[in-house]
Write an enzyme that holds these catalytic residues in place. Sequence first.
Site, mmCIF file in Angstrom:
data_model
loop_
_atom_site.group_PDB
_atom_site.id
_atom_site.type_symbol
_atom_site.label_atom_id
_atom_site.label_comp_id
_atom_site.label_asym_id
_atom_site.label_seq_id
_atom_site.Cartn_x
_atom_site.Cartn_y
_atom_site.Cartn_z
ATOM 1 N N ASP A 45 0.853 -1.187 0.000
ATOM 2 C CA ASP A 45 0.000 0.000 0.000
ATOM 3 C C ASP A 45 0.887 1.234 0.000
ATOM 4 O O ASP A 45 2.034 1.194 0.437
ATOM 5 C CB ASP A 45 -0.935 0.022 1.212
ATOM 6 C CG ASP A 45 -2.151 0.930 1.003
ATOM 7 O OD1 ASP A 45 -2.408 1.345 -0.153
ATOM 8 O OD2 ASP A 45 -2.839 1.233 1.987
ATOM 9 N N GLY A 46 0.334 2.313 -0.518
ATOM 10 C CA GLY A 46 0.999 3.603 -0.515
ATOM 11 C C GLY A 46 0.072 4.640 0.075
ATOM 12 O O GLY A 46 -1.142 4.469 0.077
ATOM 13 N N HIS A 74 -9.365 -0.104 2.653
ATOM 14 C CA HIS A 74 -10.095 0.417 3.812
ATOM 15 C C HIS A 74 -11.412 -0.320 4.054
ATOM 16 O O HIS A 74 -12.406 0.274 4.433
ATOM 17 C CB HIS A 74 -10.319 1.928 3.664
ATOM 18 C CG HIS A 74 -9.046 2.655 3.378
ATOM 19 N ND1 HIS A 74 -8.048 2.828 4.321
ATOM 20 C CD2 HIS A 74 -8.581 3.209 2.230
ATOM 21 C CE1 HIS A 74 -7.031 3.469 3.764
ATOM 22 N NE2 HIS A 74 -7.328 3.713 2.502
ATOM 23 N N ASP A 110 -4.464 -2.598 -3.213
ATOM 24 C CA ASP A 110 -5.731 -1.882 -3.398
ATOM 25 C C ASP A 110 -5.611 -0.815 -4.489
ATOM 26 O O ASP A 110 -6.517 -0.024 -4.684
ATOM 27 C CB ASP A 110 -6.215 -1.270 -2.078
ATOM 28 C CG ASP A 110 -5.280 -0.194 -1.533
ATOM 29 O OD1 ASP A 110 -4.266 0.141 -2.190
ATOM 30 O OD2 ASP A 110 -5.565 0.320 -0.430
ATOM 31 N N GLU A 128 2.439 3.873 -4.294
ATOM 32 C CA GLU A 128 1.877 2.549 -4.601
ATOM 33 C C GLU A 128 2.870 1.737 -5.433
ATOM 34 O O GLU A 128 3.112 0.555 -5.160
ATOM 35 C CB GLU A 128 0.550 2.687 -5.358
ATOM 36 C CG GLU A 128 -0.575 3.334 -4.579
ATOM 37 C CD GLU A 128 -1.271 2.432 -3.567
ATOM 38 O OE1 GLU A 128 -0.866 1.264 -3.390
ATOM 39 O OE2 GLU A 128 -2.234 2.908 -2.940
ATOM 40 N N ASP A 138 -1.296 -0.204 5.046
ATOM 41 C CA ASP A 138 -1.724 1.186 5.113
ATOM 42 C C ASP A 138 -1.120 1.856 6.339
ATOM 43 O O ASP A 138 -0.614 2.980 6.257
ATOM 44 C CB ASP A 138 -3.251 1.275 5.144
ATOM 45 C CG ASP A 138 -3.733 2.712 5.191
ATOM 46 O OD1 ASP A 138 -3.470 3.456 4.229
ATOM 47 O OD2 ASP A 138 -4.356 3.102 6.201
#
Length: 153
Positions: free
Chosen positions: A14-15, A129, A74, A52, A139
């Site tokens: 994740d970024g 999320h 994501d 990302e 995250d």
Amino acid sequence: MMSTPLKQIQLFTDGACSGNPGPGGWGVILRYNGVEKELSGGEADTTNNRMELTAVIEGLAALKQPCAVTLCSDSKYVIDGLQKGWAVSWRAKGWVKSDKKPALNPDLWEKLLELTATHKMSYIWIRGHEGHPENERCDRLAVDACARLKLET
């Protein structure tokens, strides 16, 4: 000659970015045979998409040999860019997209294409999320890395 089966790796990434552009962070979880390794980092002035991409690059770069990697992200930008062959197409056209606009982040896409060519890749897009445990941890790693950068500036 028998070939050894590739190690099965799960790569969660994740970024995050505070402002876009702004300070950003990335988080990675690598899992092999139930053992996990977490990685994170960031940049002072970046974008969410660059973070990302960097997360996937850093995760793949940590692997010491060719592996069978399942990437869970994501980021539709990353997953679609790889799985649908968009990045390969952009590179073949001199980093120009089908709409004739320049493809963004060609430096990172180039690194990512080099790394993915080393491994047997499969891709899973996960909704961010929404309680996916590894995505939530990635995250948190990314947001924490971003927060550390904000404190330093």
